[in-house]
Design an enzyme around this catalytic site. Structure first.
Site, short mmCIF file in Angstrom:
data_model
loop_
_atom_site.label_atom_id
_atom_site.label_comp_id
_atom_site.label_asym_id
_atom_site.label_seq_id
_atom_site.Cartn_x
_atom_site.Cartn_y
_atom_site.Cartn_z
N TRP A 1 0.86 -1.09 -0.12
CA TRP A 1 0.00 -0.10 -0.07
C TRP A 1 0.89 1.33 -0.27
O TRP A 1 1.61 1.35 0.94
CB TRP A 1 -0.77 0.21 1.29
CG TRP A 1 -1.72 1.26 1.18
CD1 TRP A 1 -2.67 1.47 0.45
CD2 TRP A 1 -1.88 1.82 2.71
NE1 TRP A 1 -3.23 2.72 0.85
CE2 TRP A 1 -3.13 2.80 2.32
CE3 TRP A 1 -1.26 1.70 3.86
CZ2 TRP A 1 -3.36 3.76 3.21
CZ3 TRP A 1 -1.99 2.77 4.89
CH2 TRP A 1 -3.05 3.84 4.55
N ASP B 1 -0.64 -5.74 9.27
CA ASP B 1 -1.80 -4.70 8.76
C ASP B 1 -2.78 -5.63 8.56
O ASP B 1 -2.89 -6.38 7.46
CB ASP B 1 -1.28 -4.11 7.82
CG ASP B 1 -2.16 -2.87 7.12
OD1 ASP B 1 -3.21 -2.96 7.90
OD2 ASP B 1 -2.09 -2.13 6.39
N LYS C 1 -13.35 -0.94 5.88
CA LYS C 1 -13.97 -1.57 4.77
C LYS C 1 -14.91 -2.62 5.30
O LYS C 1 -15.98 -2.57 4.92
CB LYS C 1 -12.82 -2.46 4.09
CG LYS C 1 -11.37 -1.74 4.01
CD LYS C 1 -11.24 -0.75 2.99
CE LYS C 1 -9.96 -0.02 3.24
NZ LYS C 1 -9.47 1.08 2.19
C1 LMR Z 1 -6.83 2.18 -0.73
O1 LMR Z 1 -5.74 1.47 -0.69
O2 LMR Z 1 -7.41 2.65 -1.58
C2 LMR Z 1 -7.42 2.11 0.64
O3 LMR Z 1 -6.74 1.89 1.66
C3 LMR Z 1 -7.69 3.58 1.04
C4 LMR Z 1 -6.51 4.61 1.19
O4 LMR Z 1 -6.85 5.43 2.23
O5 LMR Z 1 -5.73 4.69 0.24
#
Ligand code: LMR
Length: 401
Positions: free
Chosen positions: A131, A212, A248
């Site tokens: 992420w 996470d 989510k």
């Molecule tokens: C995403 O990856 O789209 C979500 O986790 C929302 C975010 O805050 O990035």
């Protein structure tokens, strides 16, 4: 005063939403941010959440400050959801936990806690890719961000050999970040057998595992199944850190509900860790917001509502799976789009890592008004019966160039 401040780039994920909002074309589709949409493309408030809000409202709640570490009933139930009632750490009362400003806030508290108190290392190993926000988040927390291999471009699957080799090569006692389920952005998770091997390597190398868990329930439709990795590690005697999000799985995005926890050796250690969590949080934001935690707690605390919620999470997961099937069939079978698209079906969770290149994603935004992150990740939840054909045709055109 601010003449030396350079303009920064837009956020790689939330910037996509800004670009989408600015586009006036009626065909536009936003597959950027991971936020669930129903079959009409609309935000979805879970019926269990609506009921929970009624329960909260009928109790005529006040607006007093929460304690620094949040609503105690909520954090207790949040730990139960993650670790399971049968877990020794729950039975022995050794989980130090705090409410957090959703998953990001949980990760940030964890990063700050480790930077201050973890005695062995400042290095945190993140999967490549991960992420996007993990990287600045842990860097800003005072940790040193490093990477381990995760994704194999050739197989569009897990690079398990690379992962194992990199964890084995990491200095002993480094921190390792693991996505508990529904890996973001790839949608590829280790199997239970692979998790067991990862756990053995982490033990052998005395690494510190930080999970996470932003999608509990979204990967398989079952919150217990999705907690497998966390529970397995704990059962193997690892001490772990855990970030939880209710954005989510309860659709509580803007309510910012989450939790950060650390498993500790004994109740006395837990009490000391809890005291230091307070010392980290108080100067950051004093104490967390009330409303979302009350909603989440009303669900977690009520057996009927809990059962209803679990079936609604499964409903969301199932709708996404049906979109995966449909997208795969349309690209692979109907349109004969060049390439192999089986990964769309095999990936899990909210995202699919399509393999579309950055220039292709740019062309999709400019020519077709279809928005996604530049790494080719799409939020499957943004697809529905009304837009999936148009999306597949746009992808087909972009791939053919
Ligand atoms: C995403 O990856 O789209 C979500 O986790 C929302 C975010 O805050 O990035």
């Amino acid at each position: 005063t601010w003449s030396n401040v350079p303009a920064g780039p837009p956020d790689p994920i939330l910037g996509v939403t800004e670009a989408f909002k600015a586009d006036k074309d009626p065909r536009k589709i936003n597959l950027g941010v991971g936020a669930y949409r129903d079959e009409n493309g609309k935000p979805y408030i879970l019926p269990s959440v609506k009921k929970a809000e009624e329960i909260v409202q009928s109790s005529k709640p006040d607006k007093e400050y929460l304690p620094i570490t949040g609503l105690p009933e909520f954090t207790k139930n949040s730990a139960l959801l993650a670790y399971g009632a049968e877990s020794d750490v729950i039975k022995q009362g050794t989980v130090a936990i705090t409410q957090s400003i959703s998953g990001t806030g949980a990760l940030r508290i964890g990063g700050a806690f480790l930077a201050r108190h973890y005695p062995h290392s400042k290095a945190i190993y993140l999967p490549a890719p991960t992420w996007g926000n993990h990287i600045p988040l842990f860097g800003d927390s005072g940790l040193e961000v490093r990477k381990y291999r995760y994704f194999n471009k050739e197989t569009v699957g897990l690079d398990f050999e690379g992962l194992k080799a990199d964890l084995k090569a990491a200095p002993e006692q480094s921190i390792v970040l693991l996505h508990a389920c529904a890996h973001n952005p790839t949608g590829i998770d280790p199997t239970p057998e692979q998790w067991a091997e990862i756990s053995d390597i982490v033990k052998e190398k005395k690494l510190f595992p930080f999970f996470d868990m932003a999608y509990q329930g979204f990967a398989s439709g079952s919150t217990a199944k999705d907690a497998f990795a966390v529970r397995h590690f704990v059962s193997q005697g690892h001490q772990i850190a855990l970030a939880q999000s209710f954005a989510k799985n309860m659709g509580l995005y803007g309510e910012r509900v989450g939790a950060f926890s650390l498993t500790t050796a004994d109740p006395a250690e837990k009490a000391r860790v809890d005291s230091q969590l307070k010392i980290i949080i108080r100067p950051m934001y004093s104490n967390p917001p009330l409303h979302g935690a009350r909603i989440a707690n009303a669900i977690l605390n009520n057996a009927d509502l809990y059962t209803q919620w679990e079936s609604e999470v499964k409903g969301m997961a199932d709708r996404i799976i049906s979109m995966r099937e449909k997208l795969y069939t349309t690209l692979q079978k109907d349109l004969n789009t060049p390439g192999e698209w089986g990964h769309i079906k095999s990936q899990i969770g909210m995202f699919s890592f399509t393999g579309l290149t950055s220039p292709q994603t740019k062309a999709l935004a400019e020519k077709a008004h279809v928005y996604m992150t530049a790494d080719g990740r799409i939020s499957m939840a943004g697809l529905n019966g009304n837009n999936i054909e148009y999306f597949a045709q746009s992808v087909d055109a972009a791939v053919r160039g």
